[in-house]
Design a protein around this motif. Structure first.
Motif, PDB file in Angstrom:
ATOM      1  N   UNK A   1       6.993 -40.542 116.808  1.00 42.30           N
ATOM      2  CA  UNK A   1       7.986 -40.915 117.812  1.00 42.30           C
ATOM      3  C   UNK A   1       7.685 -40.225 119.136  1.00 42.30           C
ATOM      4  N   UNK A   2       7.838 -40.943 120.235  1.00 41.14           N
ATOM      5  CA  UNK A   2       7.772 -40.313 121.545  1.00 41.14           C
ATOM      6  C   UNK A   2       8.887 -39.282 121.662  1.00 41.14           C
ATOM      7  N   UNK A   3       8.673 -38.270 122.492  1.00 41.24           N
ATOM      8  CA  UNK A   3       9.677 -37.236 122.658  1.00 41.24           C
ATOM      9  C   UNK A   3      11.053 -37.777 123.016  1.00 41.24           C
ATOM     10  N   UNK A   4      11.159 -38.648 124.046  1.00 40.16           N
ATOM     11  CA  UNK A   4      12.473 -39.198 124.395  1.00 40.16           C
ATOM     12  C   UNK A   4      13.088 -40.016 123.269  1.00 40.16           C
ATOM     13  N   UNK A   5      12.256 -40.725 122.520  1.00 39.05           N
ATOM     14  CA  UNK A   5      12.756 -41.538 121.413  1.00 39.05           C
ATOM     15  C   UNK A   5      13.302 -40.641 120.302  1.00 39.05           C
ATOM     16  N   UNK A   6      12.546 -39.594 119.978  1.00 43.45           N
ATOM     17  CA  UNK A   6      12.994 -38.653 118.948  1.00 43.45           C
ATOM     18  C   UNK A   6      14.327 -38.019 119.355  1.00 43.45           C
ATOM     19  N   UNK A   7      14.473 -37.714 120.652  1.00 47.26           N
ATOM     20  CA  UNK A   7      15.717 -37.138 121.136  1.00 47.26           C
ATOM     21  C   UNK A   7      16.890 -38.079 120.963  1.00 47.26           C
ATOM     22  N   UNK A   8      16.662 -39.372 121.232  1.00 50.31           N
ATOM     23  CA  UNK A   8      17.725 -40.357 121.062  1.00 50.31           C
ATOM     24  C   UNK A   8      18.111 -40.511 119.599  1.00 50.31           C
ATOM     25  N   UNK A   9      17.094 -40.532 118.727  1.00 51.45           N
ATOM     26  CA  UNK A   9      17.362 -40.680 117.301  1.00 51.45           C
ATOM     27  C   UNK A   9      18.208 -39.514 116.796  1.00 51.45           C
ATOM     28  N   UNK A  10      17.837 -38.299 117.182  1.00 49.41           N
ATOM     29  CA  UNK A  10      18.579 -37.123 116.741  1.00 49.41           C
ATOM     30  C   UNK A  10      19.995 -37.119 117.311  1.00 49.41           C
ATOM     31  N   UNK A  11      20.139 -37.527 118.564  1.00 49.94           N
ATOM     32  CA  UNK A  11      21.468 -37.558 119.176  1.00 49.94           C
ATOM     33  C   UNK A  11      22.369 -38.555 118.461  1.00 49.94           C
TER      34      UNK A  11
END
Length: 222
Positions: free
Chosen positions: A142-152
């Motif tokens: 996952x791209x960093x921003x994508x991983x952040x959205x998933x976790x959020x």
């Protein structure tokens, strides 16, 4: 697997699917310089990607989400990973989404369709290469921003809707107006309006379209 000629690992076989010819050309040139990666085909539509995957047996399909006319990248991903697009080897390829779209809805749809990874086109080449190798081994990339959205999204509590509010939201998603919803659920139109106000408050929106969009993102609909 190893190459019998030199004992080294076989390159990861890639099929590139993007409806923009210039983008595909850039990706092909970039991947041609990547160690351990071999591009075996390119497709401009989802239908073409399915046909080529069945014939070429790629290890990974690099998939854009928006493909113009025909089926989109999400549906193509679903067909590839569920067997409709299974290759002649008897196994389905891994799908690595490579796109400019990073909304919660796009990410959720792609992952639910079976994508192994989700990258943005702004990634550095070395990140793309690493993600391809990870996807070939079945590992999530996952791209960093994508991983952040998933976790959020995972941390965000779901709105506590009542059964009646869920019923109304489901009817709303079909495009029905207040009067039609009232008839379908055997309640008054005033009751529908009251429930809609509560739904809007819980979802943090102020329009019908906004309520449906948030409900889809948070998987609140049947």
């Amino acid at each position: 697997m190893t190459d019998p000629a030199d004992g080294g690992p076989d390159p990861v076989r890639i099929l590139v699917c993007d409806d923009h010819v210039v983008v595909r050309a850039g990706l092909l040139a970039l991947l041609d310089s990547a160690p351990g990666i071999e591009v075996v085909g390119e497709a401009g539509t989802g239908e073409e990607a399915l046909a080529l995957a069945a014939r070429l047996a790629p290890d990974v399909v690099l998939m854009d989400l928006q493909l113009g006319a025909g089926i989109d990248g999400v549906e193509t991903t679903r067909r590839l990973t569920t067997g409709t697009g299974t290759t002649g080897t008897g196994r389905a390829p891994h799908v690595l989404v490579l796109t400019t779209y990073d909304t919660d809805a796009d990410i959720t749809r792609a992952i639910e369709a079976g994508a192994t990874g989700y990258l943005l086109k702004a990634e550095r080449p070395e990140e793309l290469f690493a993600a391809i190798h990870a996807a070939a081994r079945g590992r999530t990339a996952l791209s960093g921003p994508v991983a952040g959205r998933v976790m959020a999204n995972l941390r965000r509590p779901r709105p506590a809707l009542t059964d009646r509010e869920r019923d109304i939201l489901a009817q709303l998603a079909t495009g029905l107006g207040n009067r039609e919803i009232a008839r379908a659920l055997f309640i008054s139109e005033a009751t529908v309006k009251t429930h809609l106000r509560r739904i809007y408050d819980k979802l943090g929106v102020d329009t019908r379209a906004g309520a449906v969009a948030v409900a889809k993102e948070q998987r609140l609909l049947p």
